[in-house]
Design an enzyme around this catalytic site. Structure first.
Site, PDB file in Angstrom:
ATOM      1  N   SER A  75       0.830  -1.213   0.000  1.00 30.28           N
ATOM      2  CA  SER A  75       0.000   0.000   0.000  1.00 30.28           C
ATOM      3  C   SER A  75       0.862   1.260   0.000  1.00 30.28           C
ATOM      4  O   SER A  75       0.574   2.224  -0.728  1.00 30.28           O
ATOM      5  CB  SER A  75      -0.966  -0.010   1.180  1.00 30.28           C
ATOM      6  OG  SER A  75      -0.261  -0.106   2.396  1.00 30.28           O
ATOM      7  N   ASP A  92      13.491 -11.220  -3.187  1.00 27.72           N
ATOM      8  CA  ASP A  92      13.292 -11.139  -1.741  1.00 27.72           C
ATOM      9  C   ASP A  92      14.503 -10.437  -1.152  1.00 27.72           C
ATOM     10  O   ASP A  92      15.649 -10.749  -1.523  1.00 27.72           O
ATOM     11  CB  ASP A  92      13.157 -12.566  -1.181  1.00 27.72           C
ATOM     12  CG  ASP A  92      12.650 -12.599   0.240  1.00 27.72           C
ATOM     13  OD1 ASP A  92      13.103 -11.777   1.070  1.00 27.72           O
ATOM     14  OD2 ASP A  92      11.825 -13.471   0.539  1.00 27.72           O
ATOM     15  N   LYS A 152       5.337   0.786  16.292  1.00 33.90           N
ATOM     16  CA  LYS A 152       5.512  -0.410  17.118  1.00 33.90           C
ATOM     17  C   LYS A 152       6.971  -0.676  17.489  1.00 33.90           C
ATOM     18  O   LYS A 152       7.253  -1.509  18.339  1.00 33.90           O
ATOM     19  CB  LYS A 152       4.894  -1.617  16.423  1.00 33.90           C
ATOM     20  CG  LYS A 152       3.373  -1.512  16.384  1.00 33.90           C
ATOM     21  CD  LYS A 152       2.792  -2.364  15.287  1.00 33.90           C
ATOM     22  CE  LYS A 152       1.302  -2.115  15.145  1.00 33.90           C
ATOM     23  NZ  LYS A 152       0.969  -0.788  14.635  1.00 33.90           N
ATOM     24  N   SER A 192       9.901   2.801   9.226  1.00 33.77           N
ATOM     25  CA  SER A 192       9.766   2.176  10.525  1.00 33.77           C
ATOM     26  C   SER A 192       8.288   2.137  10.897  1.00 33.77           C
ATOM     27  O   SER A 192       7.418   2.305  10.044  1.00 33.77           O
ATOM     28  CB  SER A 192      10.579   2.942  11.567  1.00 33.77           C
ATOM     29  OG  SER A 192      10.522   2.281  12.810  1.00 33.77           O
TER      30      SER A 192
END
Length: 181
Positions: free
Chosen positions: A22, A72, A139, A136
């Site tokens: 997103s 990845d 959390k 970041s």
């Protein structure tokens, strides 16, 4: 400020890890709407999301400036292929973010969010990237779960990269993004 940003960002090559998420969609759209990037490299392990992104009506007109890399961030050699495209700026948005699945699969989260982040740092230094901005999360502040802890570790890696980069000109930054409210 806007004119300075145009000078800095126009005709530059961007690489966005996790670029099909997103954040990537919105960030890439903003780059195309406000600036004139030379090229945007979308690095993602999700081929279906890449296919869907390529076929969104909005992005169709920009496809000549978009490059899609399946890969990845855990794979440094594949990451290096993407970085070896005269990349100016990197936005590191790739991460395993789901708290519940992360608690159940902890080492997968460590491999992506910490080791994968170290790979991004390594690739940036080897490729003489100008600037890397790592996303970041709120959390990472006083983490109470593995996701937050791995993002805190990732943040520390990016900040400390400025201390061990030697004579390299790459600048590493971290910006908090997420459910801040």
């Amino acid at each position: 400020i806007e004119n300075n940003l145009k000078k800095i960002l126009n005709n530059k090559t961007f690489l966005i890890t996790g670029g099909t998420g997103s954040f990537g969609h919105h960030f890439i759209r903003q780059l195309f709407e406000k600036y004139n990037p030379k090229k945007i490299i979308i690095f993602s392990r999700d081929e279906m999301k890449q296919f869907e992104m390529k076929n969104k009506p909005y992005f169709k007109k920009y496809l000549p400036k978009m490059r899609f890399f399946i890969g990845d961030i855990r794979d440094l050699s594949r990451l290096m292929y993407a970085f070896n495209n005269n990349v100016d700026y990197v936005v590191h948005a790739a991460a395993l973010k789901h708290i519940e699945s992360g608690e159940y699969n902890p080492f997968e989260v460590v491999k992506t969010n910490i080791l994968g982040s170290q790979n991004v740092i390594e690739a940036a230094l080897r490729s003489d990237v100008k600037r890397v901005i790592a996303l970041s999360t709120d959390k990472a502040s006083s983490p109470v779960n593995l996701y937050g802890a791995t993002k805190l570790a990732s943040d520390k890696l990016f900040v400390s990269a400025n201390n061990f980069k030697g004579s390299k000109k790459t600048i590493f930054s971290v910006v908090r993004y997420g459910n801040v409210m």
